[in-house]
Design a protein around this motif. Structure first.
Motif, PDB file in Angstrom:
ATOM      1  N   MET A   1       0.961  -1.043  -0.213  1.00 50.16           N
ATOM      2  CA  MET A   1       0.214   0.319   0.001  1.00 50.16           C
ATOM      3  C   MET A   1       0.778   1.496   0.270  1.00 50.16           C
ATOM      4  SD  MET A   1      -3.034   1.254   2.939  1.00 50.16           S
ATOM      5  CE  MET A   1      -2.019   0.688   4.212  1.00 50.16           C
ATOM      6  N   LYS A   2       0.237   2.372  -0.729  1.00 50.99           N
ATOM      7  CA  LYS A   2       1.013   3.857  -1.228  1.00 50.99           C
ATOM      8  C   LYS A   2       0.109   4.242   0.080  1.00 50.99           C
ATOM      9  CE  LYS A   2       3.412   2.481  -4.871  1.00 50.99           C
ATOM     10  NZ  LYS A   2       3.355   2.976  -6.588  1.00 50.99           N
ATOM     11  N   ARG A   3       1.043   5.044   0.830  1.00 54.05           N
ATOM     12  CA  ARG A   3       0.015   6.235   1.297  1.00 54.05           C
ATOM     13  C   ARG A   3       0.402   7.527   1.290  1.00 54.05           C
ATOM     14  NH1 ARG A   3       1.676   2.817   6.144  1.00 54.05           N
ATOM     15  NH2 ARG A   3       0.102   1.927   7.127  1.00 54.05           N
ATOM     16  N   PHE A   4      -0.450   8.432   1.402  1.00 56.31           N
ATOM     17  CA  PHE A   4       0.192   9.803   0.599  1.00 56.31           C
ATOM     18  C   PHE A   4      -1.125  10.879   1.234  1.00 56.31           C
ATOM     19  CE2 PHE A   4       0.558   7.566  -3.270  1.00 56.31           C
ATOM     20  CZ  PHE A   4       1.231   8.560  -3.626  1.00 56.31           C
ATOM     21  N   ALA A   5      -0.293  11.823   2.058  1.00 61.48           N
ATOM     22  CA  ALA A   5      -1.251  12.722   2.809  1.00 61.48           C
ATOM     23  C   ALA A   5      -1.054  13.978   2.130  1.00 61.48           C
ATOM     24  CB  ALA A   5      -0.695  13.102   3.990  1.00 61.48           C
ATOM     25  N   ALA A   6      -1.974  15.587   2.517  1.00 64.59           N
ATOM     26  CA  ALA A   6      -1.996  16.782   1.510  1.00 64.59           C
ATOM     27  C   ALA A   6      -2.078  17.520   2.692  1.00 64.59           C
ATOM     28  CB  ALA A   6      -2.782  16.089   0.002  1.00 64.59           C
ATOM     29  N   HIS A   7      -2.750  18.947   1.970  1.00 67.06           N
ATOM     30  CA  HIS A   7      -3.177  20.061   2.851  1.00 67.06           C
ATOM     31  C   HIS A   7      -5.337  19.306   2.235  1.00 67.06           C
ATOM     32  CE1 HIS A   7       0.658  21.451   2.492  1.00 67.06           C
ATOM     33  NE2 HIS A   7       0.468  21.960   3.882  1.00 67.06           N
ATOM     34  N   ARG A   8      -5.010  19.159   1.097  1.00 68.90           N
ATOM     35  CA  ARG A   8      -6.329  18.563   1.061  1.00 68.90           C
ATOM     36  C   ARG A   8      -6.895  17.698  -0.072  1.00 68.90           C
ATOM     37  NH1 ARG A   8      -9.989  23.936   0.048  1.00 68.90           N
ATOM     38  NH2 ARG A   8      -9.607  24.531   1.608  1.00 68.90           N
ATOM     39  N   ILE A   9      -7.826  16.674   0.146  1.00 67.04           N
ATOM     40  CA  ILE A   9      -7.792  15.927  -0.870  1.00 67.04           C
ATOM     41  C   ILE A   9      -9.391  15.757  -1.238  1.00 67.04           C
ATOM     42  CG2 ILE A   9      -7.630  13.205  -1.021  1.00 67.04           C
ATOM     43  CD1 ILE A   9      -6.208  12.863   1.107  1.00 67.04           C
ATOM     44  N   CYS A  10      -9.389  15.874  -2.702  1.00 66.65           N
ATOM     45  CA  CYS A  10     -10.754  16.336  -3.154  1.00 66.65           C
ATOM     46  C   CYS A  10     -10.869  15.274  -3.901  1.00 66.65           C
ATOM     47  CB  CYS A  10     -11.084  17.823  -3.607  1.00 66.65           C
ATOM     48  SG  CYS A  10     -11.263  19.523  -2.462  1.00 66.65           S
ATOM     49  N   PHE A  11     -12.284  15.029  -3.935  1.00 64.84           N
ATOM     50  CA  PHE A  11     -13.392  13.112  -4.352  1.00 64.84           C
ATOM     51  C   PHE A  11     -14.493  14.285  -5.617  1.00 64.84           C
ATOM     52  CE2 PHE A  11     -11.281  11.297  -1.521  1.00 64.84           C
ATOM     53  CZ  PHE A  11     -11.480  10.302  -1.324  1.00 64.84           C
ATOM     54  N   SER A  12     -15.141  15.196  -4.656  1.00 62.83           N
ATOM     55  CA  SER A  12     -15.874  16.622  -5.598  1.00 62.83           C
ATOM     56  C   SER A  12     -16.057  17.101  -4.493  1.00 62.83           C
ATOM     57  CB  SER A  12     -17.445  15.119  -5.343  1.00 62.83           C
ATOM     58  OG  SER A  12     -17.163  15.825  -3.961  1.00 62.83           O
ATOM     59  N   PRO A  13     -17.446  18.161  -4.737  1.00 64.50           N
ATOM     60  CA  PRO A  13     -16.827  20.467  -4.378  1.00 64.50           C
ATOM     61  C   PRO A  13     -17.757  19.210  -3.064  1.00 64.50           C
ATOM     62  CG  PRO A  13     -18.235  19.634  -6.499  1.00 64.50           C
ATOM     63  CD  PRO A  13     -17.915  18.049  -6.429  1.00 64.50           C
ATOM     64  N   GLY A  14     -18.745  18.732  -2.433  1.00 63.61           N
ATOM     65  CA  GLY A  14     -19.373  18.569  -1.134  1.00 63.61           C
ATOM     66  C   GLY A  14     -18.277  17.380  -0.202  1.00 63.61           C
ATOM     67  N   ALA A  15     -17.577  16.860  -0.633  1.00 59.20           N
ATOM     68  CA  ALA A  15     -16.246  15.838  -0.473  1.00 59.20           C
ATOM     69  C   ALA A  15     -14.478  16.178  -0.388  1.00 59.20           C
ATOM     70  CB  ALA A  15     -16.844  14.300  -1.067  1.00 59.20           C
ATOM     71  N   CYS A  16     -14.382  17.548  -0.057  1.00 59.52           N
ATOM     72  CA  CYS A  16     -13.341  17.931   0.105  1.00 59.52           C
ATOM     73  C   CYS A  16     -12.574  17.251   1.759  1.00 59.52           C
ATOM     74  CB  CYS A  16     -12.789  19.038  -0.209  1.00 59.52           C
ATOM     75  SG  CYS A  16     -12.937  19.104  -2.084  1.00 59.52           S
ATOM     76  N   PHE A  17     -11.369  16.523   1.559  1.00 59.64           N
ATOM     77  CA  PHE A  17     -10.846  16.348   3.130  1.00 59.64           C
ATOM     78  C   PHE A  17      -9.477  17.460   3.508  1.00 59.64           C
ATOM     79  CE2 PHE A  17     -13.422  12.629   1.537  1.00 59.64           C
ATOM     80  CZ  PHE A  17     -14.471  12.563   2.819  1.00 59.64           C
ATOM     81  N   ASP A  18      -9.565  18.263   4.769  1.00 56.61           N
ATOM     82  CA  ASP A  18      -7.879  19.383   5.145  1.00 56.61           C
ATOM     83  C   ASP A  18      -8.005  18.031   6.004  1.00 56.61           C
ATOM     84  OD1 ASP A  18      -9.058  21.101   3.752  1.00 56.61           O
ATOM     85  OD2 ASP A  18     -10.306  21.977   4.278  1.00 56.61           O
ATOM     86  N   ILE A  19      -6.088  17.810   5.642  1.00 58.41           N
ATOM     87  CA  ILE A  19      -5.574  17.175   5.679  1.00 58.41           C
ATOM     88  C   ILE A  19      -5.365  16.214   6.945  1.00 58.41           C
ATOM     89  CG2 ILE A  19      -3.596  17.346   8.581  1.00 58.41           C
ATOM     90  CD1 ILE A  19      -3.841  19.878   6.878  1.00 58.41           C
ATOM     91  N   TYR A  20      -5.539  15.158   5.794  1.00 53.28           N
ATOM     92  CA  TYR A  20      -6.163  13.909   5.670  1.00 53.28           C
ATOM     93  C   TYR A  20      -5.088  13.288   4.479  1.00 53.28           C
ATOM     94  CZ  TYR A  20     -10.807  13.593   7.084  1.00 53.28           C
ATOM     95  OH  TYR A  20     -12.164  13.013   8.460  1.00 53.28           O
ATOM     96  N   TRP A  21      -5.272  11.871   5.137  1.00 53.11           N
ATOM     97  CA  TRP A  21      -4.262  10.353   4.237  1.00 53.11           C
ATOM     98  C   TRP A  21      -4.921   9.259   3.764  1.00 53.11           C
ATOM     99  CZ3 TRP A  21      -3.466   5.183   5.620  1.00 53.11           C
ATOM    100  CH2 TRP A  21      -3.897   5.166   6.743  1.00 53.11           C
TER     101      TRP A  21
END
Length: 129
Positions: A1-21
Motif C-alpha cells: 500500500m502507498k500512503r499519501f497525505a496532503a493539505h486537501r484531498i478532493c473527490f467532489s465539491p462536497g467531499a474535500c478533506f483537509d489534512i487527511y491521508w
C-alpha cells in the motif's frame, strides 16, 4: 500500500478533506481515507491538493493528467468548487473504488482557487500512481 497525505484531498465539491491521508494499492484502489493526526511511517506528504479522479472517467491515468493540465492552463484562477463541477468530479469517496490520484501543487488555499504558475512549464498536475 502507498500512503499519501496532503493539505486537501478532493473527490467532489462536497467531499474535500483537509489534512487527511489516503492509502492506495498499486492499481489506484482506495484502501483508506483518514485524518492525519499523527506521523505515519512510509507516508508521502504532498504540498497542495490531491484530486481523486474516478478511473472510469478517463481511459488512463495519463489521459486524466493531460486533460487536467490542459484545463488548468486554459482556466487559471478558477475556484475549486467550479473546477470540480466543470471537470465532472461529482462522486463521493468510496473505499475500494478505483481512482487516478492527481497532485496539484499550485493551489491558493486562502482564496480556494487554482493557480497556473507557468514558471515550470505547463505541467500543473502530476500522477501519483
Amino acid at each position: 500500500m502507498k500512503r499519501f497525505a496532503a493539505h486537501r484531498i478532493c473527490f467532489s465539491p462536497g467531499a474535500c478533506f483537509d489534512i487527511y491521508w489516503i492509502g492506495l494499492d498499486d492499481d489506484g484502489s482506495l484502501l483508506q481515507l483518514e485524518p492525519l493526526e499523527n506521523e505515519i511511517a512510509a507516508t508521502v506528504f504532498l504540498n497542495g491538493l490531491i484530486l481523486m479522479v474516478p478511473a472510469g472517467q478517463y481511459a488512463s491515468p495519463e489521459e486524466a493528467e493531460e486533460q487536467f493540465n490542459r484545463y488548468i492552463t486554459r482556466h487559471p484562477r478558477r475556484k475549486l468548487t467550479e473546477f470540480l463541477e466543470e471537470t465532472g468530479l461529482t462522486a463521493p469517496p468510496r473505499i475500494g473504488g478505483h481512482y487516478y490520484p492527481l497532485h496539484l501543487e499550485n493551489f491558493d488555499f486562502p482564496a480556494s482557487e487554482l493557480r497556473a504558475d507557468n514558471s515550470r512549464g505547463d505541467r500543473h498536475v502530476k500522477r501519483l500512481i
